[in-house]
Design a protein around this motif. Structure first.
Motif, PDB file in Angstrom:
ATOM      1  N   ASP A   3       8.532  21.077   5.524  1.00  0.00           N
ATOM      2  CA  ASP A   3       9.457  19.957   5.331  1.00  0.00           C
ATOM      3  C   ASP A   3       9.060  18.757   6.171  1.00  0.00           C
ATOM      4  O   ASP A   3       9.228  17.602   5.762  1.00  0.00           O
ATOM      5  N   SER A   4       8.535  19.003   7.360  1.00  0.00           N
ATOM      6  CA  SER A   4       8.117  17.919   8.238  1.00  0.00           C
ATOM      7  C   SER A   4       6.971  17.114   7.631  1.00  0.00           C
ATOM      8  O   SER A   4       6.978  15.881   7.637  1.00  0.00           O
ATOM      9  N   ASP A  24      13.187  15.487  -2.566  1.00  0.00           N
ATOM     10  CA  ASP A  24      13.860  15.887  -1.332  1.00  0.00           C
ATOM     11  C   ASP A  24      15.273  16.384  -1.619  1.00  0.00           C
ATOM     12  O   ASP A  24      15.732  17.368  -1.023  1.00  0.00           O
ATOM     13  N   ARG A  76       6.894  11.071   2.881  1.00  0.00           N
ATOM     14  CA  ARG A  76       7.908  10.326   2.132  1.00  0.00           C
ATOM     15  C   ARG A  76       8.345   9.069   2.879  1.00  0.00           C
ATOM     16  O   ARG A  76       8.516   8.007   2.278  1.00  0.00           O
ATOM     17  N   SER A  77       8.509   9.177   4.195  1.00  0.00           N
ATOM     18  CA  SER A  77       8.886   8.001   4.982  1.00  0.00           C
ATOM     19  C   SER A  77       7.813   6.925   4.912  1.00  0.00           C
ATOM     20  O   SER A  77       8.120   5.729   4.816  1.00  0.00           O
ATOM     21  N   TYR A 123       9.801  10.699  13.604  1.00  0.00           N
ATOM     22  CA  TYR A 123      10.280  11.926  12.969  1.00  0.00           C
ATOM     23  C   TYR A 123      10.048  13.139  13.871  1.00  0.00           C
ATOM     24  O   TYR A 123      10.892  14.033  13.959  1.00  0.00           O
ATOM     25  N   VAL A 152      18.706  12.178   2.321  1.00  0.00           N
ATOM     26  CA  VAL A 152      18.365  13.092   3.408  1.00  0.00           C
ATOM     27  C   VAL A 152      19.599  13.805   3.968  1.00  0.00           C
ATOM     28  O   VAL A 152      19.552  14.990   4.306  1.00  0.00           O
ATOM     29  N   ALA A 186       8.408  15.060   4.903  1.00  0.00           N
ATOM     30  CA  ALA A 186       9.232  13.956   5.385  1.00  0.00           C
ATOM     31  C   ALA A 186       8.389  12.788   5.898  1.00  0.00           C
ATOM     32  O   ALA A 186       8.700  11.625   5.637  1.00  0.00           O
TER      33      ALA A 186
END
Length: 427
Positions: A334-335, A241, A341-342, A155, A365, A338
């Motif tokens: 947001d990072s 998201d 969440r990943s 990411y 996404v 993310a």
């Protein structure tokens, strides 16, 4: 003491050191992503310059949405029944053709608006297949204990392309032409072709590829959707998201703000795009601390709240640079969201369902920002660009409460307790 602190927060690069195929995949995606991001600036900028309409610029998101949804679901099913490496190679053909057509129209001058919408939809569809397929490959390239740092590293590099790519796109447009940005996008696809060509085959684990029946494709897609629907932590991560991107991502207005509010043209447009990604990159490359975190769901929730607040404040900014700084803070939040969440999504999904789960993940996404394009463009056309950005950020914050109430499993997610289904292959 400083060294110990840095080692704790810096992203762990051990997965890349230990896995040759992961290095190849990340390298190919890095170069290809630069071209993709350059084109991401070029297309809405071209639409706004041609039409002078915030609504028609935002409408691009709606046009891209249907092929994106269809191709993401199809790509997920294909990734769970075919060699994922080969699927990535075939997908690049479609991306090269689409980018080449955009370049040809740009060089010809004053292209039909309908043609730009069609090619935007084409690129969104084939881009969805690439995202789904690459996302389902990563967990099988590392040992289970390296899954979370591998996802964080992946990411982080993706967001790095989103920093350099938009800036590159803005510079190419300003110094050369729109056609140059699209040409770079087409040529960059060769990088992932070269990288994936030398990788080992990547068939899905637990699937007999010879026994797979192509006529069962719809049933395969339905099976993946049932799995996602049955896991409330997955559903919560997708829903929050989608909320953040639909109401809190005003990217369709970046060109509008740059041209009509800040009067900075293509260069300012590229800066606004790059600012979100710059903050996201710094945060993603300092996510070493997340390797020790257990309550990943709670981290996601608070990160999305921070995203919404930063976006709302950016809408009130009096200068381009203040707006860019606030967008960078939003990108950092947001990072963190993310990466968490990943980690949740990949770790709770068996490998034979990863392609289909990744298709839903990619759908959320990539479709979320496009819904955001429509929402922000419509509100801006009815009111003003600033009001659209501020109201979207505030709606995101309010919506988080509804998501937490609807999907309590997200807030209760515990990494040590709930990651029992992880099945990454040894590196």
């Amino acid at each position: 003491m400083l060294r110990r602190l840095l080692s704790r927060i810096a992203v762990d690069v051990t997965p890349a050191r230990e896995s040759r195929d992961l290095r190849l995949l990340l390298g190919g995606e890095l170069i290809t992503g630069l071209g993709t991001q350059a084109a991401l600036v070029a297309l809405p900028y071209q639409l706004y310059v041609e039409t002078k309409s915030a609504f028609l610029t935002g409408l691009l998101g709606a046009v891209e949405l249907v092929p994106l949804m269809a191709m993401a679901l199809l790509g997920g099913a294909l990734a769970d029944r075919h060699d994922r490496r080969r699927l990535l190679l075939f997908d690049q053909v479609g991306l090269v053709l689409g980018a080449s057509a955009l370049a040809a129209l740009a060089y010809a001058g004053s292209p039909p608006i309908a043609a730009l919408y069609v090619l935007g939809a084409w690129m969104a569809g084939f881009g969805a297949i690439q995202n789904v397929t690459a996302g389902s490959i990563v967990p099988n390239l590392v040992a289970p204990e390296l899954l979370r740092p591998a996802l964080a590293l992946n990411y982080g590099l993706m967001t790095l392309t989103a920093v350099i790519g938009p800036a590159l796109g803005g510079l190419l447009i300003a110094a050369l032409s729109l056609g140059a940005a699209y040409t770079v996008d087409a040529l960059s696809c060769l990088a992932i072709v070269a990288a994936v060509w030398t990788m080992a085959p990547q068939p899905p684990r637990g699937v007999d590829l010879e026994a797979t029946e192509p006529t069962r494709m719809l049933a395969s897609i339905a099976e993946g959707l049932r799995f996602v629907r049955g896991n409330h932590a997955l559903m919560g991560s997708f829903a929050i998201d989608l909320l953040a991107m639909t109401f809190g991502m005003p990217r369709a207005l970046f060109a509008v703000l740059s041209v009509s509010v800040y009067h900075t043209g293509a260069g300012g447009t590229g800066l606004l795009y790059a600012s979100v990604a710059a903050g996201a990159t710094v945060a993603a490359l300092t996510t070493g601390w997340l390797g020790h975190a257990r309550r990943l769901g709670l981290i996601v929730i608070w990160a999305v709240v921070a995203w919404g607040v930063a976006i709302a404040l950016a809408g009130l900014a009096s200068s381009l640079w203040i707006a860019a700084a606030l967008l960078a803070l939003a990108g950092a939040a947001d990072s963190v969201s993310a990466v968490c969440r990943s980690s949740i999504n990949q770790a709770v999904t068996p490998d034979h369902l990863r392609g289909r789960m990744s298709s839903v993940f990619s759908l959320v996404v990539t479709s979320g920002p496009r819904l955001g394009d429509v929402e922000s463009g419509t509100v801006a056309a009815a009111t003003s660009p600033r009001f659209s950005v501020v109201s979207g950020g505030l709606a995101c914050v309010v919506g988080v409460v509804a998501i937490v109430l609807a999907f309590p499993a997200l807030a209760k997610f515990d990494a040590e307790r709930d990651m029992a289904h992880a099945e990454p292959a040894p590196a």
